[in-house]
Write a protein that holds these residues in place. Structure first.
Motif, mmCIF file in Angstrom:
data_model
loop_
_atom_site.group_PDB
_atom_site.id
_atom_site.type_symbol
_atom_site.label_atom_id
_atom_site.label_comp_id
_atom_site.label_asym_id
_atom_site.label_seq_id
_atom_site.Cartn_x
_atom_site.Cartn_y
_atom_site.Cartn_z
ATOM 1 N N MET A 35 0.624 -1.398 0.142
ATOM 2 C CA MET A 35 -0.028 0.076 -0.061
ATOM 3 C C MET A 35 0.878 1.183 0.033
ATOM 4 N N ALA A 36 1.998 0.961 0.634
ATOM 5 C CA ALA A 36 2.823 2.361 0.546
ATOM 6 C C ALA A 36 3.358 2.377 -0.726
ATOM 7 N N MET A 37 3.733 1.204 -1.404
ATOM 8 C CA MET A 37 4.290 1.523 -2.706
ATOM 9 C C MET A 37 3.380 1.874 -3.823
ATOM 10 N N CYS A 38 1.946 1.675 -3.685
ATOM 11 C CA CYS A 38 0.723 2.189 -4.292
ATOM 12 C C CYS A 38 0.714 3.612 -4.331
ATOM 13 N N ALA A 39 0.853 4.005 -2.819
ATOM 14 C CA ALA A 39 0.641 5.618 -2.755
ATOM 15 C C ALA A 39 1.861 6.344 -3.429
ATOM 16 N N PRO A 70 -8.604 -7.884 3.275
ATOM 17 C CA PRO A 70 -9.922 -7.422 2.941
ATOM 18 C C PRO A 70 -9.734 -5.900 2.300
ATOM 19 N N ALA A 71 -10.557 -6.138 1.509
ATOM 20 C CA ALA A 71 -10.619 -4.652 0.349
ATOM 21 C C ALA A 71 -10.728 -3.205 1.038
ATOM 22 N N GLU A 72 -11.420 -3.303 2.309
ATOM 23 C CA GLU A 72 -11.537 -1.937 2.900
ATOM 24 C C GLU A 72 -10.344 -1.610 3.533
ATOM 25 N N GLU A 73 -9.701 -2.615 4.259
ATOM 26 C CA GLU A 73 -8.433 -2.471 4.846
ATOM 27 C C GLU A 73 -7.469 -1.905 4.013
ATOM 28 N N LEU A 74 -7.271 -2.498 2.711
ATOM 29 C CA LEU A 74 -6.310 -1.721 1.756
ATOM 30 C C LEU A 74 -6.673 -0.549 1.389
ATOM 31 N N GLN A 75 -8.010 -0.138 1.383
ATOM 32 C CA GLN A 75 -8.269 1.123 0.854
ATOM 33 C C GLN A 75 -8.017 2.077 1.783
ATOM 34 N N GLN A 76 -8.524 1.814 3.164
ATOM 35 C CA GLN A 76 -7.851 2.639 4.157
ATOM 36 C C GLN A 76 -6.548 2.984 4.069
ATOM 37 N N PHE A 78 -4.193 2.570 1.811
ATOM 38 C CA PHE A 78 -3.729 3.540 0.620
ATOM 39 C C PHE A 78 -4.280 4.862 0.860
ATOM 40 N N ASN A 79 -5.369 5.206 1.401
ATOM 41 C CA ASN A 79 -5.725 6.556 1.538
ATOM 42 C C ASN A 79 -5.091 6.985 2.723
ATOM 43 N N ASP A 80 -4.716 6.478 3.627
ATOM 44 C CA ASP A 80 -3.862 7.147 4.843
ATOM 45 C C ASP A 80 -2.566 7.510 4.140
ATOM 46 N N ASN A 81 -2.051 6.445 3.552
ATOM 47 C CA ASN A 81 -0.645 6.811 2.797
ATOM 48 C C ASN A 81 -0.575 8.187 1.868
ATOM 49 N N CYS A 82 -1.790 8.113 1.100
ATOM 50 C CA CYS A 82 -1.857 9.263 0.238
ATOM 51 C C CYS A 82 -2.067 10.601 0.882
ATOM 52 N N GLN A 83 -2.941 10.622 2.127
ATOM 53 C CA GLN A 83 -2.988 11.679 3.027
ATOM 54 C C GLN A 83 -1.566 12.271 3.561
ATOM 55 N N GLN A 84 -0.886 10.998 3.952
ATOM 56 C CA GLN A 84 0.347 11.593 4.446
ATOM 57 C C GLN A 84 1.392 12.169 3.400
ATOM 58 N N LEU A 85 1.255 11.743 2.161
ATOM 59 C CA LEU A 85 1.920 12.363 1.134
ATOM 60 C C LEU A 85 1.510 13.577 0.802
ATOM 61 N N MET A 86 0.317 14.027 0.707
ATOM 62 C CA MET A 86 -0.176 15.109 0.629
ATOM 63 C C MET A 86 -0.204 16.256 1.587
ATOM 64 N N ALA A 87 -0.033 15.705 2.577
ATOM 65 C CA ALA A 87 0.201 16.806 3.881
ATOM 66 C C ALA A 87 1.632 17.236 3.879
ATOM 67 N N ASP A 88 2.678 16.396 3.591
ATOM 68 C CA ASP A 88 4.053 16.865 3.448
ATOM 69 C C ASP A 88 4.783 15.668 2.406
ATOM 70 N N PHE A 89 4.698 16.022 1.327
ATOM 71 C CA PHE A 89 5.373 14.818 0.507
ATOM 72 C C PHE A 89 6.765 14.458 1.036
ATOM 73 N N ALA A 90 7.898 15.079 1.101
ATOM 74 C CA ALA A 90 8.908 14.588 1.732
ATOM 75 C C ALA A 90 9.166 14.109 2.667
ATOM 76 N N VAL A 91 8.481 14.296 3.700
ATOM 77 C CA VAL A 91 8.325 13.559 5.199
ATOM 78 C C VAL A 91 7.551 12.231 4.833
ATOM 79 N N GLY A 92 6.424 12.271 4.127
ATOM 80 C CA GLY A 92 5.780 11.204 3.749
ATOM 81 C C GLY A 92 6.623 10.091 3.116
ATOM 82 N N LYS A 93 7.044 10.663 2.162
ATOM 83 C CA LYS A 93 8.032 9.798 1.074
ATOM 84 C C LYS A 93 8.913 8.843 2.090
#
Length: 151
Positions: A35-39, A70-76, A78-93
């Motif tokens: 999920m980190a890779m996908c984000a 579980p699909a819901e678990e993966l989605q959550q 993935f979304n959390d990782n995307c939020q982390q990247l959107m908040a601060d890309f460098a730190v999230g990465k």
């Protein structure tokens, strides 16, 4: 063979290889690293537009190997990782690369995470330089030579 055809063929080959290992890829570390890779692939250019996010989420839901979870678990995740990247890309990465690096001691999982990145990145027919770069960085985080995947 055109470059596009090579990437398309490579992504297809990677998915086939992943499918053969499906029963070995059930651990939480693999799930989290995938999920980190996908984000990271979705945000490879530093932004995540809604269309790209939705496309990657659909690819996750449809991926045979990721159906181990579980699909819901993966989605959550993935979304959390995307939020982390959107908040601060460098730190999230950095944080997501650390998550990916945790499976480095499990060669099958490590290679599968890289393959997931290639499959996701190449699914739209354009595994661009920024996406390749993120997957290459993940290879380094996992201790795998990028050349093993023609990166």
């Amino acid at each position: 063979m055109a470059l596009w055809d090579r990437f398309k063929e490579s992504a297809s080959t990677m998915q086939t290889q992943l499918n053969t290992k499906k029963n070995e890829l059930k651990g939480g570390g693999f799930r989290d690293a995938s999920m980190a890779m996908c984000a990271l692939v979705a945000a490879a250019d530093g932004t995540i537009d809604p269309d790209e996010r939705q496309r990657v989420a659909s690819l996750i839901a449809g991926n045979e190997v990721l159906r181990n979870f579980p699909a819901e678990e993966l989605q959550q995740r993935f979304n959390d990782n995307c939020q982390q990247l959107m908040a601060d890309f460098a730190v999230g990465k950095v944080s997501l690369m650390q998550t990916i690096g945790k499976v480095g001691k499990k060669p099958n999982e490590a290679r599968a995470v890289v393959q997931i990145g290639i499959v996701i990145g190449g699914a739209d027919g354009d595994f661009d330089r920024t996406e390749q770069g993120v997957v290459r960085e993940a290879c380094f985080a996992l201790g795998i030579p990028p050349s093993e995947f023609d990166l």
